[in-house]
Design a protein around this motif. Sequence first.
Motif, short mmCIF file in Angstrom:
data_model
loop_
_atom_site.label_atom_id
_atom_site.label_comp_id
_atom_site.label_asym_id
_atom_site.label_seq_id
_atom_site.Cartn_x
_atom_site.Cartn_y
_atom_site.Cartn_z
N ASP A 1 0.88 -1.12 0.05
CA ASP A 1 -0.01 -0.14 0.12
C ASP A 1 0.87 1.23 0.04
OD1 ASP A 1 0.94 0.45 2.68
OD2 ASP A 1 -0.99 0.03 3.52
N GLU A 2 0.35 2.47 0.15
CA GLU A 2 1.10 3.79 0.26
C GLU A 2 2.02 3.81 1.36
OE1 GLU A 2 -2.72 4.19 2.38
OE2 GLU A 2 -2.29 3.26 0.41
N ASN A 3 2.10 2.74 2.20
CA ASN A 3 3.01 3.04 3.36
C ASN A 3 4.18 1.99 3.12
OD1 ASN A 3 1.69 4.77 5.03
ND2 ASN A 3 0.15 3.35 5.60
N THR A 4 4.07 1.26 2.05
CA THR A 4 5.34 0.26 1.60
C THR A 4 6.34 1.04 1.15
OG1 THR A 4 3.52 -1.39 1.09
CG2 THR A 4 5.95 -1.78 0.44
N ALA A 5 7.56 0.93 1.70
CA ALA A 5 8.76 2.00 1.20
C ALA A 5 9.79 1.23 1.60
CB ALA A 5 8.60 3.34 2.20
N SER A 6 11.09 1.89 0.78
CA SER A 6 12.43 1.58 1.19
C SER A 6 12.79 0.09 0.82
CB SER A 6 12.79 1.85 2.60
OG SER A 6 12.55 3.36 2.72
N GLU B 1 10.02 -2.05 -0.61
CA GLU B 1 9.77 -1.66 -1.95
C GLU B 1 10.79 -2.54 -2.96
OE1 GLU B 1 7.72 2.44 -3.05
OE2 GLU B 1 9.30 2.53 -1.66
N THR C 1 2.77 1.76 -4.20
CA THR C 1 3.47 2.10 -2.93
C THR C 1 4.00 3.63 -2.71
OG1 THR C 1 5.57 1.56 -4.20
CG2 THR C 1 4.43 -0.17 -3.07
N PHE C 2 4.66 3.80 -1.64
CA PHE C 2 5.29 5.22 -1.50
C PHE C 2 6.22 5.76 -2.49
CE2 PHE C 2 8.03 7.98 0.88
CZ PHE C 2 6.92 9.02 1.69
N ASN D 1 9.72 5.40 -2.05
CA ASN D 1 11.00 6.00 -1.34
C ASN D 1 11.96 5.11 -1.66
OD1 ASN D 1 12.32 7.41 0.56
ND2 ASN D 1 11.83 6.00 2.25
N ASN E 1 11.61 7.73 -6.12
CA ASN E 1 10.32 8.33 -6.36
C ASN E 1 9.59 7.43 -7.56
OD1 ASN E 1 10.67 10.75 -4.92
ND2 ASN E 1 12.15 11.38 -6.37
N CYS F 1 7.06 4.59 -7.71
CA CYS F 1 5.89 3.68 -7.08
C CYS F 1 5.90 2.21 -7.74
CB CYS F 1 4.60 4.47 -6.92
SG CYS F 1 4.69 5.90 -6.27
#
Length: 103
Positions: free
Chosen positions: A18-23, A26, A46-47, A49, A81, A83
């Motif tokens: 979701d949009e909080n999946t990062a780093s 990802e 995803t975020f 990031n 940047n 997603c």
Amino acid sequence: MTTDDQFIQYADRIIFVDENTASAAELLTWDLKTYLSNVVIVGRSTFGNGVGQKVFEDAKQRIMVYVVSHYWNVMRNNVSNLCITPDIKIKGKSLDSYMKQVR
């Protein structure tokens, strides 16, 4: 050490995002999708990031250093940047919203 008869074959590998999946999450998702044929990504974009930072501080000497690093996927692309767009998109935020797509 594992042998072939101990190896578990999976029909599909399903990754929830979701949009909080990062780093690192990802990167792992991206790399599994790139190199395995049975990966399905379910959720929302995803975020994006691809940047990490670390701060080193020495208050006594009044020094502060910022180190910025960029994450690169296994294809050697900078993923800052960018997603991940899921294969199967959902709207809800509950676990049941995700599981409906899996079932």
